[in-house]
Design a protein around this motif. Structure first.
Motif, PDB file in Angstrom:
ATOM      1  N   VAL A  91      24.898 -49.704  -9.380  1.00 43.08           N
ATOM      2  CA  VAL A  91      25.177 -48.275  -9.388  1.00 43.08           C
ATOM      3  C   VAL A  91      23.951 -47.629 -11.241  1.00 43.08           C
ATOM      4  O   VAL A  91      24.589 -46.544 -10.799  1.00 43.08           O
ATOM      5  N   LEU A 149      22.650 -43.775 -10.458  1.00 48.17           N
ATOM      6  CA  LEU A 149      23.387 -42.746 -10.983  1.00 48.17           C
ATOM      7  C   LEU A 149      21.937 -42.030 -12.230  1.00 48.17           C
ATOM      8  O   LEU A 149      21.932 -40.803 -12.297  1.00 48.17           O
ATOM      9  N   ILE A 185      20.817 -39.939  -9.722  1.00 47.71           N
ATOM     10  CA  ILE A 185      21.127 -39.163  -9.207  1.00 47.71           C
ATOM     11  C   ILE A 185      21.102 -37.364 -10.884  1.00 47.71           C
ATOM     12  O   ILE A 185      20.600 -36.629 -10.097  1.00 47.71           O
ATOM     13  N   TYR A 186      21.020 -37.485 -11.744  1.00 44.89           N
ATOM     14  CA  TYR A 186      20.935 -37.007 -12.951  1.00 44.89           C
ATOM     15  C   TYR A 186      19.696 -36.738 -13.538  1.00 44.89           C
ATOM     16  O   TYR A 186      19.113 -35.291 -13.415  1.00 44.89           O
ATOM     17  N   GLY A 193      21.246 -42.905 -16.738  1.00 43.81           N
ATOM     18  CA  GLY A 193      21.554 -43.998 -15.978  1.00 43.81           C
ATOM     19  C   GLY A 193      21.744 -45.235 -16.184  1.00 43.81           C
ATOM     20  O   GLY A 193      22.726 -46.184 -15.966  1.00 43.81           O
ATOM     21  N   SER A 230      24.461 -46.776 -18.524  1.00 41.40           N
ATOM     22  CA  SER A 230      26.020 -46.472 -18.249  1.00 41.40           C
ATOM     23  C   SER A 230      26.173 -48.045 -18.206  1.00 41.40           C
ATOM     24  O   SER A 230      27.548 -47.562 -17.647  1.00 41.40           O
ATOM     25  N   THR A 290      26.390 -41.144 -19.922  1.00 39.08           N
ATOM     26  CA  THR A 290      27.116 -39.673 -19.850  1.00 39.08           C
ATOM     27  C   THR A 290      27.214 -38.717 -20.915  1.00 39.08           C
ATOM     28  O   THR A 290      26.385 -37.778 -21.132  1.00 39.08           O
ATOM     29  N   GLY A 316      27.682 -36.341 -11.030  1.00 38.46           N
ATOM     30  CA  GLY A 316      27.680 -37.819 -11.161  1.00 38.46           C
ATOM     31  C   GLY A 316      28.547 -38.454 -11.032  1.00 38.46           C
ATOM     32  O   GLY A 316      28.541 -39.743 -10.486  1.00 38.46           O
ATOM     33  N   GLN A 317      29.278 -38.689 -11.697  1.00 32.26           N
ATOM     34  CA  GLN A 317      30.529 -38.531 -12.845  1.00 32.26           C
ATOM     35  C   GLN A 317      31.842 -38.729 -11.661  1.00 32.26           C
ATOM     36  O   GLN A 317      32.029 -40.072 -10.587  1.00 32.26           O
ATOM     37  N   GLU A 330      30.379 -41.974  -9.004  1.00 34.40           N
ATOM     38  CA  GLU A 330      30.329 -42.605  -9.296  1.00 34.40           C
ATOM     39  C   GLU A 330      31.626 -43.446  -9.295  1.00 34.40           C
ATOM     40  O   GLU A 330      31.858 -44.243  -8.792  1.00 34.40           O
ATOM     41  N   LEU A 353      30.110 -45.143  -6.073  1.00 37.28           N
ATOM     42  CA  LEU A 353      29.025 -46.038  -6.126  1.00 37.28           C
ATOM     43  C   LEU A 353      30.543 -47.008  -6.564  1.00 37.28           C
ATOM     44  O   LEU A 353      30.178 -48.056  -5.969  1.00 37.28           O
ATOM     45  N   THR A 354      30.951 -46.827  -7.436  1.00 40.23           N
ATOM     46  CA  THR A 354      31.605 -48.139  -8.186  1.00 40.23           C
ATOM     47  C   THR A 354      32.417 -48.613  -6.925  1.00 40.23           C
ATOM     48  O   THR A 354      32.397 -49.864  -7.204  1.00 40.23           O
TER      49      THR A 354
END
Length: 381
Positions: A217, A221, A224-225, A245, A248, A255, A286-287, A290, A294-295
């Motif tokens: 993750v 992330l 992605i960011y 990322g 995180s 974030t 992204g959130q 995630e 992702l999570t």
């Protein structure tokens, strides 16, 4: 077991944990590369086992997985380091731009918005020179640290030894992992062996799923960011995104830091509402990815810790044992959650929680028949 030993057993366990904590505190810097190697070997062990199940020997499986891990590290270094180096060099030129933006844009906006006068207390030239000096000083400190390490033979050798020690110890841990687990298993007191094995397996499942998933993750992330911020035109977008990322693993910290840094960079470089909306869209997207993709897919609810508990575990580990404590904070928290669930299970099954009943399921002191008043009084008046 004799009565004296039964009485001493809890104190022996407590003394063992105290001694272990003291050793971790005293030997933290020495144990750090071994802890990193143990985590890497433990994370790679399931893949080694899968290769073994397909007919390969343990040595062959360990060699293949170790080569794959080494190749992955080399690719990351070759691909990311030049890109990050460029971003860091651009960050060195960003300080004076920030000073110009503060004195030319931010202060006039604050004065017009809140009807206050603060420009008289801020010297634009002095602020710009101050930021430039600190930016250059930060680069000079980094250069001095690197130069000092290279000049100090002992410190430089210690750093190189630790870097070389991690892959070497990782290989030996991967090769001898089962033997070490068996040796620890043999040391478990026989009356406690079933319970300890059960809790160890639960901890392994929880911790393995969480750590392997969380690393995935963090990398996803960061990409992605980083890619998103670069596409909207931020010079430092990839650097900011990767930092956000990688941070995180502490809930909301990556974030928050990434968003604040990206907003400031956008105001300095572009200064318009459109790019601010794009930055917010990148972090919001992204959130969402995630939280909904992702999570749940990579991590799930493997550890069951509240975000505040995660932050506390990391801060407490760092305060008590330094960098080693930060490495061990989440593994220790995951094991603690397994033990806490087991303690809760034992408590709800204990007489302290439930009413005490005899073998027939009747409360102690409770008569088997109805009270005389309810059965009817047959005595003559």
């Amino acid at each position: 077991m004799t009565a004296p030993l039964l009485w001493l057993r809890p104190w022996l366990w407590l003394g063992g944990f105290v001694v272990l904590g003291l050793l971790l505190w005293l030997l933290g810097p020495v144990l750090t590369p071994f802890a990193v190697a143990a985590l890497l070997a433990w994370m790679a062990d399931p893949l080694v086992s899968r290769i073994e199940q397909r007919g390969r020997s343990r040595g062959t499986a360990v060699t293949l997985v170790f080569l794959m891990m080494s190749l992955l590290v080399v690719l990351i270094v070759l691909l990311l380091v030049p890109m990050l180096k460029t971003q860091i060099e651009q960050a060195g030129e960003w300080g004076p731009k920030l000073g110009v933006w503060i004195t030319g844009t931010a202060i006039p906006w604050v004065e017009a918005r809140f009807s206050v006068s603060i420009a008289a207390y801020v010297d634009p030239a002095e602020l710009g020179n101050l930021l430039k000096a600190h930016w250059q000083q930060a680069g000079g400190v980094a250069a001095n640290v690197i130069g000092g390490l290279s000049k100090s033979g002992l410190a430089f050798l210690a750093l190189v030894a630790n870097l070389l020690l991690i892959p070497l110890v990782t290989f030996y841990f991967m090769r001898d992992w089962r033997g070490m687990i068996s040796a620890v298993h043999e040391l478990i007191p026989r009356p406690l062996e079933p319970t300890v094995v059960r809790l160890a397996r639960e901890s392994d499942d929880v911790l393995g799923g969480f750590l392997r998933g969380q690393v995935s993750v963090m990398i996803a992330l960061g990409l992605i960011y980083g890619v998103g911020l670069s596409l909207i035109g931020l010079d430092l977008g990839f650097l900011i995104g990767m930092i956000a990322g990688l941070l995180s693993f502490v809930p909301y910290l990556g974030t928050a830091i990434g968003l604040v840094a990206a907003v400031i960079a956008t105001l300095v470089e572009h200064g318009d509402l459109f790019h601010l909306v794009l930055v917010c869209a990148v972090f919001s997207g992204g959130q969402l990815i995630e939280g909904f993709v992702l999570t749940p897919w990579l991590v799930g609810d493997r550890i069951g810790l509240h975000p505040v508990a995660v932050i506390f575990a990391i801060m407490a580990g760092g305060q008590l044992f330094g960098f080693l404590g930060i490495l061990l904070a989440l593994p220790a928290a995951a094991v603690f959650m397994v033990l806490l669930r087991y303690a809760h299970e034992r408590y709800t099954q204990s007489l302290l929680y439930r009413e005490d009943r005899d073998g027939d399921g009747v409360l102690e002191g409770e008569a088997e028949g109805p009270p005389a008043d309810e059965a009817g009084d047959t005595r003559p008046a």
